[in-house]
Design an enzyme around this catalytic site. Sequence first.
Site, PDB file in Angstrom:
ATOM      1  N   LYS A   1       0.821  -1.192   0.000  1.00  0.00           N
ATOM      2  CA  LYS A   1       0.000   0.000   0.000  1.00  0.00           C
ATOM      3  C   LYS A   1       0.861   1.251   0.000  1.00  0.00           C
ATOM      4  O   LYS A   1       0.394   2.344  -0.290  1.00  0.00           O
ATOM      5  CB  LYS A   1      -0.878   0.038   1.274  1.00  0.00           C
ATOM      6  CG  LYS A   1      -1.769  -1.134   1.471  1.00  0.00           C
ATOM      7  CD  LYS A   1      -2.390  -1.012   2.895  1.00  0.00           C
ATOM      8  CE  LYS A   1      -2.833  -2.351   3.354  1.00  0.00           C
ATOM      9  NZ  LYS A   1      -3.193  -2.367   4.784  1.00  0.00           N
ATOM     10  N   GLY A   2       2.125   1.089   0.366  1.00  0.00           N
ATOM     11  CA  GLY A   2       2.999   2.241   0.605  1.00  0.00           C
ATOM     12  C   GLY A   2       3.111   3.236  -0.538  1.00  0.00           C
ATOM     13  O   GLY A   2       3.298   4.426  -0.313  1.00  0.00           O
TER      14      GLY A   2
ATOM     15  N   GLU B   1       7.318   2.560  -6.897  1.00  0.00           N
ATOM     16  CA  GLU B   1       7.513   2.109  -5.518  1.00  0.00           C
ATOM     17  C   GLU B   1       7.724   3.277  -4.567  1.00  0.00           C
ATOM     18  O   GLU B   1       8.188   4.343  -4.965  1.00  0.00           O
ATOM     19  CB  GLU B   1       8.757   1.193  -5.446  1.00  0.00           C
ATOM     20  CG  GLU B   1       8.440  -0.260  -5.194  1.00  0.00           C
ATOM     21  CD  GLU B   1       7.880  -0.565  -3.810  1.00  0.00           C
ATOM     22  OE1 GLU B   1       7.081   0.230  -3.269  1.00  0.00           O
ATOM     23  OE2 GLU B   1       8.225  -1.607  -3.256  1.00  0.00           O
ATOM     24  N   ASP B   2       7.384   3.040  -3.320  1.00  0.00           N
ATOM     25  CA  ASP B   2       7.606   4.072  -2.306  1.00  0.00           C
ATOM     26  C   ASP B   2       9.076   4.131  -1.905  1.00  0.00           C
ATOM     27  O   ASP B   2       9.674   5.196  -1.837  1.00  0.00           O
ATOM     28  CB  ASP B   2       6.723   3.836  -1.074  1.00  0.00           C
ATOM     29  CG  ASP B   2       6.768   2.401  -0.547  1.00  0.00           C
ATOM     30  OD1 ASP B   2       7.462   1.554  -1.153  1.00  0.00           O
ATOM     31  OD2 ASP B   2       6.126   2.123   0.477  1.00  0.00           O
TER      32      ASP B   2
ATOM     33  N   ASP C   1      14.725  -0.571  -0.539  1.00  0.00           N
ATOM     34  CA  ASP C   1      15.540  -0.778   0.659  1.00  0.00           C
ATOM     35  C   ASP C   1      16.510  -1.923   0.385  1.00  0.00           C
ATOM     36  O   ASP C   1      17.535  -1.723  -0.268  1.00  0.00           O
ATOM     37  CB  ASP C   1      14.583  -1.051   1.826  1.00  0.00           C
ATOM     38  CG  ASP C   1      15.276  -1.159   3.163  1.00  0.00           C
ATOM     39  OD1 ASP C   1      16.416  -0.701   3.283  1.00  0.00           O
ATOM     40  OD2 ASP C   1      14.665  -1.698   4.106  1.00  0.00           O
TER      41      ASP C   1
ATOM     42  N   PHE D   1      14.526   4.442   9.473  1.00  0.00           N
ATOM     43  CA  PHE D   1      13.151   4.041   9.186  1.00  0.00           C
ATOM     44  C   PHE D   1      12.279   5.279   9.012  1.00  0.00           C
ATOM     45  O   PHE D   1      12.162   6.095   9.907  1.00  0.00           O
ATOM     46  CB  PHE D   1      12.592   3.132  10.277  1.00  0.00           C
ATOM     47  CG  PHE D   1      11.412   2.346   9.788  1.00  0.00           C
ATOM     48  CD1 PHE D   1      11.594   1.162   9.086  1.00  0.00           C
ATOM     49  CD2 PHE D   1      10.125   2.823   9.977  1.00  0.00           C
ATOM     50  CE1 PHE D   1      10.502   0.453   8.585  1.00  0.00           C
ATOM     51  CE2 PHE D   1       9.026   2.122   9.482  1.00  0.00           C
ATOM     52  CZ  PHE D   1       9.221   0.937   8.789  1.00  0.00           C
TER      53      PHE D   1
ATOM     54  N   ASP E   1       4.372   3.365   6.125  1.00  0.00           N
ATOM     55  CA  ASP E   1       3.828   3.073   7.451  1.00  0.00           C
ATOM     56  C   ASP E   1       4.832   2.447   8.411  1.00  0.00           C
ATOM     57  O   ASP E   1       5.899   1.971   8.003  1.00  0.00           O
ATOM     58  CB  ASP E   1       2.679   2.072   7.321  1.00  0.00           C
ATOM     59  CG  ASP E   1       3.194   0.663   7.009  1.00  0.00           C
ATOM     60  OD1 ASP E   1       3.967   0.511   6.041  1.00  0.00           O
ATOM     61  OD2 ASP E   1       2.853  -0.287   7.745  1.00  0.00           O
TER      62      ASP E   1
HETATM   63  P1  IMP Z   1      12.834  -4.146   0.324  1.00  0.00           P
HETATM   64  O1  IMP Z   1      12.349  -5.434  -0.237  1.00  0.00           O
HETATM   65  O2  IMP Z   1      13.708  -4.340   1.524  1.00  0.00           O
HETATM   66  O3  IMP Z   1      13.468  -3.228  -0.697  1.00  0.00           O
HETATM   67  O4  IMP Z   1      11.565  -3.440   0.969  1.00  0.00           O
HETATM   68  C1  IMP Z   1      10.680  -2.751   0.253  1.00  0.00           C
HETATM   69  C2  IMP Z   1       9.447  -2.413   1.044  1.00  0.00           C
HETATM   70  O5  IMP Z   1       9.690  -2.375   2.463  1.00  0.00           O
HETATM   71  C3  IMP Z   1       8.991  -1.034   0.700  1.00  0.00           C
HETATM   72  O6  IMP Z   1       8.169  -1.033  -0.416  1.00  0.00           O
HETATM   73  C4  IMP Z   1       8.298  -0.595   1.968  1.00  0.00           C
HETATM   74  O7  IMP Z   1       6.955  -0.983   1.940  1.00  0.00           O
HETATM   75  C5  IMP Z   1       9.032  -1.301   3.073  1.00  0.00           C
HETATM   76  N1  IMP Z   1      10.052  -0.407   3.708  1.00  0.00           N
HETATM   77  C6  IMP Z   1      11.398  -0.421   3.578  1.00  0.00           C
HETATM   78  N2  IMP Z   1      11.979   0.554   4.283  1.00  0.00           N
HETATM   79  C7  IMP Z   1      10.976   1.225   4.881  1.00  0.00           C
HETATM   80  C8  IMP Z   1      10.929   2.388   5.741  1.00  0.00           C
HETATM   81  O8  IMP Z   1      11.934   3.025   6.112  1.00  0.00           O
HETATM   82  N3  IMP Z   1       9.700   2.770   6.148  1.00  0.00           N
HETATM   83  C9  IMP Z   1       8.547   2.135   5.767  1.00  0.00           C
HETATM   84  N4  IMP Z   1       8.539   1.065   4.971  1.00  0.00           N
HETATM   85  C10 IMP Z   1       9.738   0.613   4.527  1.00  0.00           C
HETATM   86 MG    MG Z   2       6.151  -0.777  -0.657  1.00  0.00          MG
END
Ligand code: IMP
Ligand code: MG
Length: 179
Positions: free
Chosen positions: A43-44, A98-99, A102, A151, A158
């Site tokens: 949802k981000g 994407e939001d 990470d 974070f 969220d």
């Molecule tokens: P990844 O697979 O580790 O790249 O994570 C991606 C998803 O993790 C993002 O689309 C977010 O929904 C969530 N995420 C990663 N870092 C944060 C943060 O700092 N705050 C909130 N959500 C996060």
């Molecule tokens: Mg996301």
Amino acid sequence: MCMNDIERVLISKEELKQICRDLGKQISKDYEGKKLYLVSVLKGAIVFMGDLMREITCDCQIDFMAVSSYSGAKTTGVVQFRKDLDINPEGCDILIVEDILDSGITLAYLKEVLKGRGAASIKICTLLDKTANRKADVQADYVGKVIPDEFVIGYGLDYDEKYRNLPFVGVLAPHVYKK
Ligand code: IMP
Ligand code: MG
């Protein structure tokens, strides 16, 4: 909502607007005459998607996917599929919206899945990029802003389903998740 939960504002409302304008302009130029299919990850990314699409001037379609790899402030490393696309993306120029990028595990997985379905091209547009925390071999083609490994919440992002409605991106105070 307790304002004490927010350590500091990282990206203001005004800066977010400017980021969407700049990205929209670039994307509109790059995708003119193509079959642009914006795919957002729930949802981000919904707030970013809503603002970004209104800055895009070429023809486009939108769709949503839902996956999850997070529990609280920690990634589980396992991507779960919760909602798939409504149409077959074969022949489409997909831009994943994407939001935040990470570890990159989520996007690396999504890219693979969409590639297997015959999309003409697959690119990534992320509002935020935590480059220091990358684990999977994935890069964004469009980046709103590179941010430190903290974070963040707000503007769709969220912590345990809270803070998505904040109009800015803020750093979550550690006391919230270190209880
Ligand atoms: P990844 O697979 O580790 O790249 O994570 C991606 C998803 O993790 C993002 O689309 C977010 O929904 C969530 N995420 C990663 N870092 C944060 C943060 O700092 N705050 C909130 N959500 C996060
Ligand atoms: Mg996301």
